[in-house]
Design a protein around this motif. Structure first.
Motif, PDB file in Angstrom:
ATOM      1  N   ILE A 150       0.866  -1.181   0.000  1.00 47.72           N
ATOM      2  CA  ILE A 150       0.000   0.000   0.000  1.00 47.72           C
ATOM      3  C   ILE A 150       0.902   1.230   0.000  1.00 47.72           C
ATOM      4  O   ILE A 150       1.765   1.372   0.884  1.00 47.72           O
ATOM      5  N   ALA A 151       0.727   2.097  -1.002  1.00 47.27           N
ATOM      6  CA  ALA A 151       1.544   3.321  -1.097  1.00 47.27           C
ATOM      7  C   ALA A 151       0.617   4.525  -1.027  1.00 47.27           C
ATOM      8  O   ALA A 151      -0.377   4.589  -1.748  1.00 47.27           O
ATOM      9  N   VAL A 152       0.953   5.456  -0.128  1.00 51.73           N
ATOM     10  CA  VAL A 152       0.065   6.605   0.107  1.00 51.73           C
ATOM     11  C   VAL A 152       0.876   7.895   0.133  1.00 51.73           C
ATOM     12  O   VAL A 152       2.103   7.868   0.226  1.00 51.73           O
ATOM     13  N   MET A 153       0.162   9.012   0.068  1.00 49.96           N
ATOM     14  CA  MET A 153       0.836  10.316   0.004  1.00 49.96           C
ATOM     15  C   MET A 153       0.489  11.162   1.234  1.00 49.96           C
ATOM     16  O   MET A 153      -0.572  11.763   1.310  1.00 49.96           O
ATOM     17  N   PRO A 154       1.388  11.221   2.208  1.00 48.28           N
ATOM     18  CA  PRO A 154       1.122  12.068   3.388  1.00 48.28           C
ATOM     19  C   PRO A 154       1.456  13.530   3.094  1.00 48.28           C
ATOM     20  O   PRO A 154       2.281  13.810   2.223  1.00 48.28           O
TER      21      PRO A 154
END
Ligand code: NAP
Length: 507
Positions: A150-154
């Motif tokens: 899972i890759a996310v953008m904080p």
């Protein structure tokens, strides 16, 4: 041992095949190359096969959907799955298939199936992420994923904190899980991935822009952070600040830990807002020690801690050490004060009874003032804002002073703690040449550049000079020894910082 996967940034397979760095990585133990099929404008079954002949088995093959960050060409689900099937048949170690793509009857042929999800705009709420994790974990070929990614953008490091719960959730379900937070604030998710059982993390080629923002180079992961060796039992150390990208502390401490043969990894943490929630969360990953830099010095004072006598006197801590045996769980030190005094004593001998004039009345001035006072010096404070000079002088038991008086007094030692002369304003100096007393010792706490304008002028006046590097390394050495209880390899730490500063000065 987790691998480092180097993401191909090339827009053509031809360019990837011609890239000597990537070809060498294909045969380097502990490394994988990610083939990004969606990016290549010359992709066809024949060119894919040519790439697989070179890179399989040590590769991850990906053909991203446009909505998950896919590149140049749109492929249908069927086309994407066909490319991935060919990769699996040709012996690729991993194939990465987004959860959105159906994998019915997909024959992995011995490859491992990564089921992935990417959000390039935000970090979804934890419940949503857990539901996504469940969906991905249960949707691989044969009914389950081999790896969930899972890759996310904080936006800030605080956004990344719930990802700890997600990592622990994945661990509790015993499915290898890779959680990547993009951007500078997500660096910890990449470097510490192995601690959570991730089979690899992503790095970029040297000089490559990277396929996701914030990706370190493979060499940084390998040589600086020792990524492949980081185990669940490795202590974590960090410097907190904002900005933090320029900090030389990660280089100095990681190089020192490696040279001393100690387990431990030191991270730069860019923190906007309160540091405490970040520290509390990272403790769960083994955080043992923290260096504090601008702007967190004041905020850190609100954390419950026992302070060493110097930190209590100075009224500031630049170092935290985690304790497990008794409360409060943090121990705060000020290693700047002792390091500054040590740097001076190394050149001047005893400071007892010596007149030390300090230029500036900020945080560094406080540390130097209390540090030299403890060694018996008489302290004078010269500052642009006289009220601050008066206040610090009162606290330290010294006297405020104007530059004119300083010239008259001819102090034994002058210490600059203002940023005057610091890169990029390298022509500035807090004193003119004629104001520097001949024969005094001049110490500039600024260390970039190594030889400041003030030090040049002082040398021309026949003074002995000390650069800020000695203090920087000295405070780092004390931190190292407090955290590890081992002798710090001072020379190695000094030399790597010196080399990095010299490199920076070339540019
Ligand atoms: P700070 O708390 O912001 O204090 C800066 C001081 O410099 C203040 O007294 C300020 O005067 C004065 N100042 C700033 N700009 C000036 C100018 N243009 N002309 C005259 N005076 C000026 O900063 P700090 O934390 O003390 O750090 C100061 C410097 O110390 C840093 O730039 C860094 O290079 C150095 N440092 C080195 C080490 C090391 O390990 N070598 C460690 C810490 C700091 P006012 O009171 O009038 O604003």
């Amino acid at each position: 041992m987790p691998d480092i996967c180097v993401a191909s940034h090339h827009s053509r397979i031809r360019d990837l095949l011609a890239d000597a760095e990537f070809r060498a990585l294909a045969n380097k133990p502990g490394f994988l190359v990610e083939l990004r099929l969606d990016q290549y404008t010359d992709l066809c079954p024949a060119s894919e096969q040519e790439a697989l002949n070179v890179f399989a088995p040590n590769c991850v093959v990906t053909c991203r959907h446009p909505e998950e960050g896919g590149g140049n060409t749109y492929y249908t689900d069927v086309e994407r799955v066909n490319f991935l099937r060919r990769a699996a048949e040709s012996g690729a170690k991993f194939v990465d298939v987004e959860g959105r793509t159906s994998l019915t009857n997909f024959d992995k042929c011995g490859a491992k199936a990564i089921r992935s999800f990417h959000d390039f705009h935000r970090v979804p709420p934890l419940q949503e992420l857990k539901a996504k994790w469940d969906e991905l974990a249960g949707s691989g070929p044969g009914g389950g994923a081999d790896v969930v990614k899972i890759a996310v953008m904080p936006q800030t490091i605080h956004d990344t904190l719930p990802l700890f719960d997600l990592l622990e959730y994945g661990q509790s379900k015993r499915v290898p899980t890779m959680i990547l937070a993009m951007g500078e604030v997500g660096l910890w998710t990449r470097v510490l991935a192995g601690k959570f059982g991730s089979p690899f993390t992503f790095g970029r080629g040297e000089g490559a822009p990277g396929t996701a923002p914030g990706q370190p180079t493979w060499r940084e992961l390998d040589e600086l952070y020792r990524f492949q060796e980081i185990g669940a039992d490795w202590p974590v150390y960090a410097v907190i600040g904002n900005p933090i990208g320029h900090s030389l502390s990660p280089l100095m401490h990681n190089t020192g830990l490696k040279a001393a043969g100690l387990k431990g990894v030191y991270l730069p943490l860019k923190i906007e807002g309160p540091p405490e929630p970040v520290l509390n969360t990272l403790v769960r990953a083994g955080l043992q020690g923290v260096s504090i830099t601008i702007p967190h010095k004041e905020a850190v004072m609100r954390i419950e801690m026992e302070k060493d006598p110097v930190a209590r006197q100075v009224g500031a801590v630049n170092t935290l050490a985690r304790r497990t045996e008794r409360k409060p769980l943090w121990y705060g030190m000020n290693t700047d004060a002792v390091a500054a005094a040590d740097s001076l004593v190394a050149v001047s001998g005893s400071l007892d009874g010596k007149n030390v004039a300090i230029l500036g009345a900020g945080g560094a001035a406080r540390a130097v003032a209390f540090g030299v006072k403890q060694r018996g010096a008489r302290v004078f404070i010269v500052n642009r804002t006289p009220e601050r000079a008066e206040s610090l002088a009162r606290e330290v038991g010294g006297a405020p002073m104007s530059i004119a008086k300083l010239v008259e007094l001819k102090p034994d030692v002058i210490v600059n703690t203002t940023p005057l002369g610091m890169h990029p304003n390298t022509d500035a100096s807090p004193l003119e040449k004629a104001q520097i007393p001949q024969g005094s010792i001049v110490f500039d706490t600024v260390y970039n550049p190594l030889r400041t304008k003030l030090l040049q002028l002082a040398e021309e006046r026949g003074c002995r000079t000390i650069g800020g590097l000695e203090m920087f390394v000295g405070q780092g050495v004390r931190q190292f020894e407090l955290w590890t209880k081992a002798t710090a390899p001072r020379e190695v730490m000094h030399d790597c910082v010196l080399k990095a500063l010299r490199e920076r000065q070339k540019h």
